[in-house]
Design a protein around this motif. Sequence first.
Motif, short mmCIF file in Angstrom:
data_model
loop_
_atom_site.label_atom_id
_atom_site.label_comp_id
_atom_site.label_asym_id
_atom_site.label_seq_id
_atom_site.Cartn_x
_atom_site.Cartn_y
_atom_site.Cartn_z
N ALA A 190 49.25 14.20 -76.75
CA ALA A 190 50.24 15.27 -76.84
C ALA A 190 50.37 15.66 -78.31
O ALA A 190 50.68 14.82 -79.15
N PRO A 191 50.12 16.91 -78.62
CA PRO A 191 50.13 17.34 -80.03
C PRO A 191 51.51 17.11 -80.66
O PRO A 191 52.54 17.32 -80.03
N GLY A 192 51.49 16.67 -81.90
CA GLY A 192 52.74 16.53 -82.65
C GLY A 192 53.54 15.29 -82.32
O GLY A 192 54.67 15.14 -82.76
N ILE A 193 52.95 14.39 -81.55
CA ILE A 193 53.68 13.20 -81.10
C ILE A 193 52.99 11.93 -81.60
O ILE A 193 51.79 11.78 -81.45
N ASP A 194 53.75 11.03 -82.19
CA ASP A 194 53.26 9.68 -82.45
C ASP A 194 53.83 8.75 -81.38
O ASP A 194 54.98 8.93 -80.96
N LEU A 195 53.04 7.78 -80.96
CA LEU A 195 53.55 6.82 -79.98
C LEU A 195 54.03 5.55 -80.69
O LEU A 195 53.43 5.11 -81.67
N VAL A 196 55.10 4.99 -80.18
CA VAL A 196 55.76 3.83 -80.79
C VAL A 196 55.77 2.70 -79.77
O VAL A 196 56.01 2.94 -78.58
N PHE A 197 55.50 1.48 -80.22
CA PHE A 197 55.31 0.35 -79.32
C PHE A 197 56.18 -0.84 -79.70
O PHE A 197 56.31 -1.17 -80.87
N SER A 198 56.70 -1.49 -78.67
CA SER A 198 57.40 -2.74 -78.90
C SER A 198 57.22 -3.62 -77.67
O SER A 198 57.11 -3.11 -76.55
N SER A 199 57.19 -4.92 -77.88
CA SER A 199 56.95 -5.84 -76.77
C SER A 199 57.88 -7.03 -76.89
O SER A 199 57.77 -7.81 -77.83
N ASP A 200 58.81 -7.15 -75.98
CA ASP A 200 59.80 -8.23 -75.98
C ASP A 200 59.91 -8.82 -74.60
O ASP A 200 60.39 -8.15 -73.68
N PRO A 201 59.50 -10.06 -74.40
CA PRO A 201 59.73 -10.68 -73.09
C PRO A 201 61.11 -11.32 -73.03
O PRO A 201 61.70 -11.64 -74.06
N ILE A 202 61.62 -11.49 -71.83
CA ILE A 202 62.81 -12.34 -71.66
C ILE A 202 62.45 -13.45 -70.65
O ILE A 202 61.71 -13.23 -69.69
N ILE A 203 62.98 -14.64 -70.93
CA ILE A 203 62.60 -15.85 -70.21
C ILE A 203 63.87 -16.51 -69.67
O ILE A 203 64.85 -16.65 -70.40
N ALA A 204 63.82 -16.89 -68.39
CA ALA A 204 64.98 -17.57 -67.78
C ALA A 204 65.27 -18.85 -68.55
O ALA A 204 64.37 -19.64 -68.84
N ALA A 231 44.06 -1.43 -80.47
CA ALA A 231 45.11 -2.28 -81.02
C ALA A 231 45.72 -3.10 -79.88
O ALA A 231 45.51 -2.79 -78.71
N TYR A 232 46.47 -4.14 -80.24
CA TYR A 232 47.16 -4.91 -79.20
C TYR A 232 48.46 -5.48 -79.73
O TYR A 232 48.63 -5.72 -80.92
N LEU A 233 49.39 -5.67 -78.79
CA LEU A 233 50.63 -6.39 -79.07
C LEU A 233 50.51 -7.78 -78.47
O LEU A 233 49.95 -7.95 -77.37
N LEU A 234 51.04 -8.76 -79.16
CA LEU A 234 50.92 -10.17 -78.76
C LEU A 234 52.30 -10.78 -78.60
O LEU A 234 53.11 -10.75 -79.53
N THR A 235 52.60 -11.33 -77.42
CA THR A 235 53.83 -12.10 -77.27
C THR A 235 53.44 -13.55 -77.01
O THR A 235 52.73 -13.85 -76.05
N LEU A 236 53.88 -14.40 -77.91
CA LEU A 236 53.56 -15.83 -77.84
C LEU A 236 54.81 -16.58 -77.40
O LEU A 236 55.83 -16.53 -78.09
N ALA A 237 54.74 -17.26 -76.25
CA ALA A 237 55.85 -18.13 -75.85
C ALA A 237 55.35 -19.56 -75.94
O ALA A 237 54.46 -19.98 -75.19
N LEU A 238 55.91 -20.30 -76.89
CA LEU A 238 55.42 -21.65 -77.21
C LEU A 238 56.43 -22.69 -76.76
O LEU A 238 57.64 -22.53 -77.01
N ASP A 282 58.42 -16.47 -79.18
CA ASP A 282 59.55 -17.11 -78.51
C ASP A 282 59.25 -18.57 -78.30
O ASP A 282 58.10 -18.98 -78.22
N ARG A 283 60.32 -19.33 -78.16
CA ARG A 283 60.17 -20.70 -77.68
C ARG A 283 60.55 -20.69 -76.21
O ARG A 283 61.47 -19.99 -75.80
N THR A 284 59.82 -21.43 -75.41
CA THR A 284 60.04 -21.39 -73.96
C THR A 284 60.19 -22.79 -73.38
O THR A 284 59.53 -23.72 -73.86
N PRO A 285 61.04 -22.98 -72.38
CA PRO A 285 61.08 -24.26 -71.67
C PRO A 285 59.88 -24.42 -70.73
O PRO A 285 59.71 -25.47 -70.13
N GLY A 286 59.07 -23.39 -70.59
CA GLY A 286 57.92 -23.43 -69.70
C GLY A 286 56.63 -23.67 -70.45
O GLY A 286 56.62 -24.10 -71.60
#
Lengths: 360, 360
Positions: free
Chosen positions: A68-82, B116-123, B156-160
């Motif tokens: 898409a012209p004029g657009i930069d893509l932005v990335f973030s990666s956050d997991p959540i763990i029980a 490119a790549y994003l890396l999520t490390l759960a240790l 992240d630190r993980t219990p798993g």
Amino acid sequence: MKENLQRLRKAAPNLKATDMPGTPFERDKNGPRVESETELIQTYLVPLAEGMPGAFGLRDDAAVIPHAPGIDLVFSSDPIIAGVHFFPDDRPADIARKALACNVSDMAAKGAEPLAYLLTLALPEAPERAWIADFAKGLRAAQTEFGCKLIGGDTDRTPGPLSIGITIIGSVPSGAFVPRHGSKAGDHVFITGTIGDAALGLALRREPSLFKDRLSESDREFLLDRYLRPRPRSALAAAVRTHARAALDISDGLVKDLTRLAGPLGLALKFDVIPLSSSVRAALAADPKVQDAILAGGGDYELLIAVSPEKAEKFLASAAKTGIAVRDVGVLDAGTHVAVLDSRGNRIEPRHPGYDHFLR
Amino acid sequence: MKENLQRLRKAAPNLKATDMPGTPFERDKNGPRVESETELIQTYLVPLAEGMPGAFGLRDDAAVIPHAPGIDLVFSSDPIIAGVHFFPDDRPADIARKALACNVSDMAAKGAEPLAYLLTLALPEAPERAWIADFAKGLRAAQTEFGCKLIGGDTDRTPGPLSIGITIIGSVPSGAFVPRHGSKAGDHVFITGTIGDAALGLALRREPSLFKDRLSESDREFLLDRYLRPRPRSALAAAVRTHARAALDISDGLVKDLTRLAGPLGLALKFDVIPLSSSVRAALAADPKVQDAILAGGGDYELLIAVSPEKAEKFLASAAKTGIAVRDVGVLDAGTHVAVLDSRGNRIEPRHPGYDHFLR
């Protein structure tokens, strides 16, 4: 890359940490379960990708986002763990919301609009249909609210706890990405919303009887809601990318993240100027240790924003239109650190420097 | 979205499944550990982001990829989990390679070049310095080989168990993305490399004495290497996007993934035409059950590619230049299913239909 503290355990460091083992699927052990991966994806996830051509109805191994012209893509990666970022028996819809919200919050801080996300679900067992239906419902509500759609991902079974990994893709006009670093002496620092609510909400989630005599029922509900159902400051993204020099969301504690924003600069932060909800004020009056939760807690999904003095007024005007409260908490100076000062001007030493997973 | 089978457990379904508990960090319990998240990121991960301006030296909460005219971005997200996709005591460099390879393989199948790549490390705990150093070394070697760089992620630190989540971003010329679906009757189906090696490699990883008298030392090393150090068919990406109508990589077993490629069409696959290494042939001669590992195993990171009859010759010529063997295994027909036939033309019924995490 985010040093993503075990933020919920840390959020209220003065409170007893509890282990949170177990499975999310213990409500109705005899309830119907998802019978196959195909059912899981087709029934519950595919509807979340509707209207996103590059998702191919989740039938492909990859997704595409056309140029898409004029657009930069932005990335973030956050997991959540029980057991780390949420309780296994939190409501599935709330877990889904939190998984997306923590990534959307990063987009807001960068001035980016959420566009799409990839979801990796690692489940300890076949989920109850009721559980996954509520999870998908919560995810749909969240993606509608935040303005993004599912485009791909992966499902796995894991010997570990339930984990939800989201990689979010946002967009900014070319060159408008707002970095974490780059603020200058003289820049005003703004904080959105109120600080410390989620840390106390977490404490209440662990110990419902906490502050039993000091907090009203509505205070408790407000704090719990702030912890369980975060509201990232997406509406502020446009004001941030238009006016801010630097920004980040608060994930590892106010002082630690302020220190990141300040970089090589300094800030004298008066404790009394930190925006607090009336609920947190009530708790603070009951127990001075609540101060730690305010200075070192996370989970509020509020933003720290540095704005040049020339732009400060315009930023405030833009922010006012969104209905999100922003407070000017001070000006960056040539000092070298962030100092928190009490009402008499004495330095408060936070007892917790902010969290680090592997600090020994 | 990939129904990402517990592919390694499944790979050789006739072989005894073993549980793989424990921690990766048991080699030298008294060896020095990483002392902080900051050390983990700064010392071991930041060097992997060098030369990628949008990664901001991993000091930001998000990364940016600037707009490039004529380019579509392609996304895939595949985590690997200790005890599911690899053994906790696999070599750290091999674990890192596998984490990136399974995502790079998806890019190759879509005709995309990894970017490119994003890396999520759960240790599960603070890693030994020796472990994380070897992991980072393996990741650097892999990203150099595959042509992509780290731009962000999370620790992240993980219990798993140890989990490594990678979201890969690839690029194709606008409109050149190769879908999984869309092949037509008359299209030729090509298979790269050889099939079944990794499934047997996994079996050998579990039971080193397997086929003791039938496989040479070099056979065993070859098979183990195919399992432990996958080589995704990146070099074939240009030929795939130029000539293929549809493609995917084999992750859930040859027959299951062929069925996906065929969609509503049919294919009569002669077992004798499936490309096999001499090592797998030797094992098959010793035990006919190896047939199951060939038909239902995964982990080879080979591609299935449908090419129209007009383009088949050109595809073969392009592929030949890469040095990657591709074999024409048949033509899609108006039938409705994939049938595997023995040398007498009798149908072979695979005893395992292909894997599904939650199939009951």
